[in-house]
Design an enzyme around this catalytic site. Structure first.
Site, PDB file in Angstrom:
ATOM      1  N   ASP A  50     -19.014  50.928  57.157  1.00  0.00           N
ATOM      2  CA  ASP A  50     -20.261  50.814  57.915  1.00  0.00           C
ATOM      3  C   ASP A  50     -21.210  51.984  57.647  1.00  0.00           C
ATOM      4  O   ASP A  50     -22.411  51.870  57.877  1.00  0.00           O
ATOM      5  CB  ASP A  50     -19.962  50.755  59.422  1.00  0.00           C
ATOM      6  CG  ASP A  50     -19.583  49.345  59.882  1.00  0.00           C
ATOM      7  OD1 ASP A  50     -19.874  48.375  59.162  1.00  0.00           O
ATOM      8  OD2 ASP A  50     -19.001  49.216  60.976  1.00  0.00           O
ATOM      9  N   HIS A  68     -16.825  72.612  60.216  1.00  0.00           N
ATOM     10  CA  HIS A  68     -15.413  72.715  59.864  1.00  0.00           C
ATOM     11  C   HIS A  68     -14.643  71.725  60.737  1.00  0.00           C
ATOM     12  O   HIS A  68     -13.571  72.042  61.246  1.00  0.00           O
ATOM     13  CB  HIS A  68     -14.894  74.137  60.093  1.00  0.00           C
ATOM     14  CG  HIS A  68     -15.399  75.153  59.108  1.00  0.00           C
ATOM     15  ND1 HIS A  68     -14.695  76.287  58.769  1.00  0.00           N
ATOM     16  CD2 HIS A  68     -16.542  75.207  58.375  1.00  0.00           C
ATOM     17  CE1 HIS A  68     -15.383  77.005  57.889  1.00  0.00           C
ATOM     18  NE2 HIS A  68     -16.520  76.372  57.641  1.00  0.00           N
ATOM     19  N   HIS A 121     -23.387  71.200  58.088  1.00  0.00           N
ATOM     20  CA  HIS A 121     -22.094  71.709  57.635  1.00  0.00           C
ATOM     21  C   HIS A 121     -21.238  71.989  58.868  1.00  0.00           C
ATOM     22  O   HIS A 121     -21.698  72.618  59.810  1.00  0.00           O
ATOM     23  CB  HIS A 121     -22.288  72.991  56.825  1.00  0.00           C
ATOM     24  CG  HIS A 121     -21.003  73.704  56.532  1.00  0.00           C
ATOM     25  ND1 HIS A 121     -19.914  73.072  55.983  1.00  0.00           N
ATOM     26  CD2 HIS A 121     -20.629  75.004  56.709  1.00  0.00           C
ATOM     27  CE1 HIS A 121     -18.923  73.943  55.836  1.00  0.00           C
ATOM     28  NE2 HIS A 121     -19.333  75.109  56.275  1.00  0.00           N
ATOM     29  N   TYR A 138     -27.991  44.331  61.242  1.00  0.00           N
ATOM     30  CA  TYR A 138     -27.492  45.011  62.434  1.00  0.00           C
ATOM     31  C   TYR A 138     -28.656  45.545  63.273  1.00  0.00           C
ATOM     32  O   TYR A 138     -29.694  45.930  62.741  1.00  0.00           O
ATOM     33  CB  TYR A 138     -26.589  46.167  62.004  1.00  0.00           C
ATOM     34  CG  TYR A 138     -25.882  46.844  63.126  1.00  0.00           C
ATOM     35  CD1 TYR A 138     -24.702  46.331  63.653  1.00  0.00           C
ATOM     36  CD2 TYR A 138     -26.395  48.014  63.679  1.00  0.00           C
ATOM     37  CE1 TYR A 138     -24.045  46.962  64.700  1.00  0.00           C
ATOM     38  CE2 TYR A 138     -25.745  48.645  64.723  1.00  0.00           C
ATOM     39  CZ  TYR A 138     -24.574  48.113  65.226  1.00  0.00           C
ATOM     40  OH  TYR A 138     -23.939  48.755  66.265  1.00  0.00           O
ATOM     41  N   HIS A 164     -12.667  74.303  51.820  1.00  0.00           N
ATOM     42  CA  HIS A 164     -13.690  74.791  52.729  1.00  0.00           C
ATOM     43  C   HIS A 164     -13.920  73.784  53.871  1.00  0.00           C
ATOM     44  O   HIS A 164     -13.363  73.943  54.945  1.00  0.00           O
ATOM     45  CB  HIS A 164     -14.958  75.075  51.929  1.00  0.00           C
ATOM     46  CG  HIS A 164     -16.048  75.749  52.700  1.00  0.00           C
ATOM     47  ND1 HIS A 164     -17.048  76.468  52.102  1.00  0.00           N
ATOM     48  CD2 HIS A 164     -16.294  75.802  54.019  1.00  0.00           C
ATOM     49  CE1 HIS A 164     -17.865  76.934  53.043  1.00  0.00           C
ATOM     50  NE2 HIS A 164     -17.430  76.541  54.204  1.00  0.00           N
TER      51      HIS A 164
END
Lengths: 230, 230, 230, 230
Positions: free
Chosen positions: C120, C97, C95, C227, C169
């Site tokens: 991608d 910001h 998480h 890839y 948030h």
């Protein structure tokens, strides 16, 4: 001033524009003038900044006559010369393509004083030159660039507003000394960035009042300045 | 607090504003107050940040009477004093021209709480002061700047919203300690940047709900805070 | 996996979010799960990143029962637990910001696939959750945050679109491993920045075609990926 | 050129794209061609930039036949080959997802010459390719990407405008040498950033005149160039 010290000062102004993030690739150039000897030092053309030494500072007089012949001066030398001849109070000139000042030059929008950040260094609007005529571009481009700057400063004091945006090109900035010119170039980019964002969010943003503009400018400049130490 | 430790703390707050990218040139200043002795320490005027030491922290009392006379204090000292007198809970004040907070001050737009980043540090809208009257600018500019800040906080708790945007100028930020004020100045710039971008893309972006604002703020502040370690 | 190696991996994910410029102050947290032992490691609450060591990784099980008691876990632990229980294929949750992902969460605009940079790493639109109800915020905020994420992924494969924007948030991002989650968090911020700028300049910018989205995604993911090295 | 020197040059071009901030994660690849031997060197697929050495430069001929078999070449190799075959004057190709060039590719807006920064390196508009057809994506994506670039350059000189924006994808840039291609990629990102900001503020910003475009371009390029040292 001893020649070595003079060149070192101009070198430092060139390097400082890079350190302050005002330069991409080899765009830009800084020069200085020793008003006593009449000598001008300017960056040589096309020298990579990370190899630049005081020996890459090329010397000439106010008419551009070379003092030595080793290296070609910056291709913008003639513009600097026009400014040194027209603005006798200035001691250094810096040209960059710093991002936001250049953007404002591309959209031909003067930077109006939107805040005290501007007022602390520029006593009024930073103007944009007119576009050059095709003949001016073809016949005497670099000199004509200086001339439209001088034209834009009719009725303005170049020491109170030490910067200009050349339409479709980028900023020229000056100062009493190379160090002052560097500082003005740094602040110009910051106020250009602020003006871009202020006007993009609120197109009709008003400039600060003349009273606030005067008050902030005079705190840092002129006989009644109170900023700094005695 | 011993004087040396106090000055070191205020020095560190000044240097931290530079490290966090909140300062261009010499814009900005940080001060602290020792509420026990009533002494205030503030950056001296016009000192380059890279030469700044604890000896450049100038001491005075709450009325601005100098504790020593070596250096001129920051030209914004009077604003800090007004805030220390009006907001007894604060222990440090920081003024910067950080880019996005200054832009929002230029367009005179308060920073409304658009997300939890804001709510974690500011319990409500960060207000913009009114413009100063011409007489206020001419007669008592620095003090009047403090007064319009205090005016903007009528009905607000300065410890719950520890920042303000001075119209056409830039942010003042505070905190219980110098370290807290630095953190608030960093977060202010980030939420100003987010608010600019949110509103530029979606002008009518709604603030988060009062419930979410309260909940996030109280996780980090006050008696019921649950954030961090015991 | 030996406990020390597991904690080191989760520590590294936390530090990487800072190195990649995704974190201001102490916002954000990274966790990992060892699916064999069922143990989860997550950053302790409020620890400054520059003092963080593997010992600041707090251990618990899938129900949040602490494996040891020294430190409080991140205040967002419950959200991570909901995700680990609902998305059995994931091995790490991050998480942040981060600026542009948070801005898009504030304006509640999903990040649609505007280019191959998106394709991608994310096989489709990165959704925004609904806003939480006041009761959810008051009674079980952190858990409810996880629940609205799971709700937003009904009909979506969380391993094909390993990120979400929580309304008002900021982003939660995940991956099979902590390293993959870090990479997804870095790419998310970049595609959020690109989407903001594309839509600010040309509001009606169309997403790339499903064919191009599929083709680019499958070059890097799944059985037919071509890839990288064997 | 000795093989070691050739590989070192191509390695340096790959690393330079990272140093100049043009690369997020492992997006992007640089290649070079030795026109004498017909050998092409390109980055291996999926190698992290901080572990990359000259040994990760994979060699092949103009038809893509491998010169050695240790590593898979970049998944974009076929696009590079198409360009080397169609543009015989170029010696290096660079593909990045640099932020603003990619944004302009996403909104499918060519970069028109708004200033001399552009004119110094690109003698005209930097075009956007058409979108690929679904069949092209499915059957021969990487090669078709090269083909639409070549299509976009009908009637243009690839050495005078050494860059293109592939719609919904990102820029391909080239040059006579790897070093020149790196410089072009750096300038492209800067002019893309300037064009985005100019057009976001003033949508109808006019390009500079053909006279100014020609004059600036020819100062740095071609037989009459005056820039730099002899």
């Amino acid at each position: 001033m001893p020649l070595d010290a003079f060149k070192a000062q101009v070198l430092e102004a060139n390097l400082a524009t890079v350190r302050h993030g005002l330069v991409t690739a080899t765009f830009g150039n800084a020069s200085g003038i020793d008003r006593t000897s009449g000598l001008i030092a300017i960056k040589a053309s096309g020298v990579p900044y990370d190899e630049m030494t005081a020996d890459h500072m090329v010397l000439c007089d106010l008419e551009g006559r070379p003092h030595d012949n080793r290296l070609n001066p910056s291709s913008d030398l003639e513009t600097h010369l026009v400014l040194y001849r027209a603005f006798p109070g200035i001691g250094a000139v810096i040209h960059t393509h710093s991002t936001f000042a250049t953007i404002m030059a591309q959209v031909r929008r003067p930077i109006i004083p939107l805040g005290t950040t501007h007022a602390d260094y520029f006593h009024g609007e930073i103007p944009v030159t007119r576009d050059l005529e095709p003949e001016e571009i073809r016949d005497r481009y670099v000199q004509a660039t200086g001339e439209v700057i001088v034209e834009a400063f009719r009725g303005r004091d170049p020491l109170e507003v030490p910067a200009v945006l050349v339409a479709g090109h980028g900023p020229f900035v000056w100062g009493r000394t190379p160090g002052e010119a560097v500082l003005n170039a740094v602040i110009l980019e910051e106020v250009a960035k602020m003006a871009w964002h202020a006007q993009a969010l609120v197109p009709a943003t008003e400039p600060i009042s003349q009273t606030l503009l005067d008050h902030h400018y005079k705190r840092k400049h002129g006989a009644e300045a109170t900023y700094g130490q005695k």
